[in-house]
Design a protein around this motif. Sequence first.
Motif, PDB file in Angstrom:
ATOM      1  N   UNK A  15       1.028  -1.269   0.641  1.00 53.66           N
ATOM      2  CA  UNK A  15      -0.376   0.344  -0.184  1.00 53.66           C
ATOM      3  C   UNK A  15       1.204   1.200   0.144  1.00 53.66           C
ATOM      4  N   UNK A  16       0.460   2.533  -0.381  1.00 52.22           N
ATOM      5  CA  UNK A  16       1.059   3.608  -0.040  1.00 52.22           C
ATOM      6  C   UNK A  16       1.672   3.545   0.875  1.00 52.22           C
ATOM      7  N   UNK A  17       3.036   4.358   1.374  1.00 53.14           N
ATOM      8  CA  UNK A  17       3.606   4.430   2.631  1.00 53.14           C
ATOM      9  C   UNK A  17       3.384   5.035   3.212  1.00 53.14           C
ATOM     10  N   UNK A  18       3.331   5.296   4.916  1.00 53.33           N
ATOM     11  CA  UNK A  18       2.365   6.752   5.559  1.00 53.33           C
ATOM     12  C   UNK A  18       2.600   7.512   5.554  1.00 53.33           C
ATOM     13  N   UNK A  19       2.682   8.905   5.163  1.00 53.67           N
ATOM     14  CA  UNK A  19       3.538  10.186   4.803  1.00 53.67           C
ATOM     15  C   UNK A  19       4.068  10.209   3.749  1.00 53.67           C
ATOM     16  N   UNK A  20       4.229   9.579   2.621  1.00 51.63           N
ATOM     17  CA  UNK A  20       5.299   9.284   1.919  1.00 51.63           C
ATOM     18  C   UNK A  20       4.301   8.968   0.500  1.00 51.63           C
ATOM     19  N   UNK A  21       3.550   8.398   0.149  1.00 53.02           N
ATOM     20  CA  UNK A  21       2.422   7.631  -1.086  1.00 53.02           C
ATOM     21  C   UNK A  21       3.268   7.373  -1.706  1.00 53.02           C
ATOM     22  N   UNK A  22       4.379   8.559  -2.015  1.00 49.81           N
ATOM     23  CA  UNK A  22       5.172   8.429  -3.197  1.00 49.81           C
ATOM     24  C   UNK A  22       5.222   6.296  -3.669  1.00 49.81           C
ATOM     25  N   UNK A  23       5.907   5.985  -2.126  1.00 53.31           N
ATOM     26  CA  UNK A  23       6.531   4.972  -2.099  1.00 53.31           C
ATOM     27  C   UNK A  23       5.647   3.927  -1.697  1.00 53.31           C
ATOM     28  N   UNK A  24       6.257   2.415  -2.070  1.00 51.75           N
ATOM     29  CA  UNK A  24       4.794   1.559  -1.699  1.00 51.75           C
ATOM     30  C   UNK A  24       5.201   0.466  -0.500  1.00 51.75           C
ATOM     31  N   UNK A  25       5.079   0.842   0.313  1.00 56.08           N
ATOM     32  CA  UNK A  25       5.159  -0.581   1.697  1.00 56.08           C
ATOM     33  C   UNK A  25       4.862  -1.413   2.206  1.00 56.08           C
ATOM     34  N   UNK A  26       5.741  -2.609   2.558  1.00 53.23           N
ATOM     35  CA  UNK A  26       5.532  -3.612   2.659  1.00 53.23           C
ATOM     36  C   UNK A  26       4.959  -3.861   4.365  1.00 53.23           C
ATOM     37  N   UNK A  27       3.887  -4.005   4.398  1.00 54.41           N
ATOM     38  CA  UNK A  27       2.961  -4.467   5.559  1.00 54.41           C
ATOM     39  C   UNK A  27       2.910  -5.875   6.182  1.00 54.41           C
ATOM     40  N   UNK A  28       2.969  -6.329   7.518  1.00 50.42           N
ATOM     41  CA  UNK A  28       2.732  -7.810   7.019  1.00 50.42           C
ATOM     42  C   UNK A  28       1.770  -7.514   8.576  1.00 50.42           C
ATOM     43  N   UNK A  29       1.099  -8.710   7.902  1.00 47.44           N
ATOM     44  CA  UNK A  29      -0.268  -9.501   9.301  1.00 47.44           C
ATOM     45  C   UNK A  29       0.219 -10.503   9.588  1.00 47.44           C
ATOM     46  N   UNK A  30      -0.050 -11.413  10.839  1.00 52.18           N
ATOM     47  CA  UNK A  30      -0.132 -12.751  10.928  1.00 52.18           C
ATOM     48  C   UNK A  30      -1.122 -13.247  12.130  1.00 52.18           C
ATOM     49  N   UNK A  31      -1.383 -13.723  11.457  1.00 55.19           N
ATOM     50  CA  UNK A  31      -2.995 -14.697  11.862  1.00 55.19           C
ATOM     51  C   UNK A  31      -3.504 -13.457  11.614  1.00 55.19           C
ATOM     52  N   UNK A  32      -3.831 -12.753  10.918  1.00 54.55           N
ATOM     53  CA  UNK A  32      -4.544 -11.733  10.688  1.00 54.55           C
ATOM     54  C   UNK A  32      -4.722 -10.338  11.164  1.00 54.55           C
ATOM     55  N   UNK A  33      -3.575 -10.555  11.673  1.00 51.76           N
ATOM     56  CA  UNK A  33      -3.244  -8.928  12.945  1.00 51.76           C
ATOM     57  C   UNK A  33      -2.418  -8.431  12.422  1.00 51.76           C
ATOM     58  N   UNK A  34      -2.672  -6.594  12.132  1.00 48.68           N
ATOM     59  CA  UNK A  34      -0.942  -6.166  11.490  1.00 48.68           C
ATOM     60  C   UNK A  34      -0.371  -6.554  12.828  1.00 48.68           C
ATOM     61  N   UNK A  35       1.307  -6.487  12.605  1.00 53.19           N
ATOM     62  CA  UNK A  35       2.583  -7.145  12.727  1.00 53.19           C
ATOM     63  C   UNK A  35       2.581  -5.542  13.846  1.00 53.19           C
ATOM     64  N   UNK A  36       1.938  -4.630  13.627  1.00 56.81           N
ATOM     65  CA  UNK A  36       2.055  -3.206  14.835  1.00 56.81           C
ATOM     66  C   UNK A  36       1.357  -3.099  15.788  1.00 56.81           C
ATOM     67  N   UNK A  37       0.392  -4.269  15.255  1.00 59.06           N
ATOM     68  CA  UNK A  37      -0.670  -4.199  16.276  1.00 59.06           C
ATOM     69  C   UNK A  37      -0.216  -5.100  18.247  1.00 59.06           C
ATOM     70  N   UNK A  38       0.412  -6.118  16.793  1.00 62.84           N
ATOM     71  CA  UNK A  38       1.298  -7.234  18.017  1.00 62.84           C
ATOM     72  C   UNK A  38       2.025  -6.095  18.584  1.00 62.84           C
ATOM     73  N   UNK A  39       3.437  -5.731  18.494  1.00 63.45           N
ATOM     74  CA  UNK A  39       4.019  -5.018  17.996  1.00 63.45           C
ATOM     75  C   UNK A  39       3.513  -4.254  20.101  1.00 63.45           C
ATOM     76  N   UNK A  40       2.917  -3.280  19.643  1.00 62.63           N
ATOM     77  CA  UNK A  40       1.693  -2.862  20.579  1.00 62.63           C
ATOM     78  C   UNK A  40       1.469  -2.902  22.067  1.00 62.63           C
TER      79      UNK A  40
END
Length: 178
Positions: A15-40
């Motif tokens: 998806x577009x990188x947050x704050x830098x929409x001209x870049x493509x971001x690589x996000x991650x979900x583990x077992x359906x949950x965004x890795x950032x939620x797990x880290x939080x």
Amino acid sequence: MNQPTAPHRVEFLHHPHPGFPHLTAWGIRIDGTDLRVLVAEATRALWNRELDEDDDTPQELEEFLLRQHAPLHLDDDADGTRGRSHFLGDAPPHLRDRDTGALCLLGCPCGIDACWPLLARLRVTATQTWSGFYQLHRPEWGELPLGPYVFPRPAYEAALATPVPLAQDPLAPLLGKE
């Protein structure tokens, strides 16, 4: 640390990188949950020791925890080869801890992935294992209570070969960025 008995499922997101929409971001979900939620969740108690609880509302604290990392942008190429190489263990030097060999799985929301990285050790065998998660700039935190995550190698490689395309960061609604 014990290995889990059941394998986990990983999804890679584009998806577009947050704050830098001209870049493509690589996000991650583990077992359906965004890795950032797990880290939080894994860092909540650690941050609570450092932050003044009177400075933020509960909502501001939640946003802070979710915003502490961003998906990686990995110097995009047209066919995603660099991203696939990265998540198979061939990370560029600036996205690898030279002392431990751990790779950056999430970067900093400032746009410089190596600024505030979430690192983990990747082991590639018949499975792909992510373990030993830590924050390079908080050595006193030690290993975070995340994982280990074991992914069947064929499913991992299939997910990496076909990242899920999204129009925006999936956490944008939680972060007030719709």
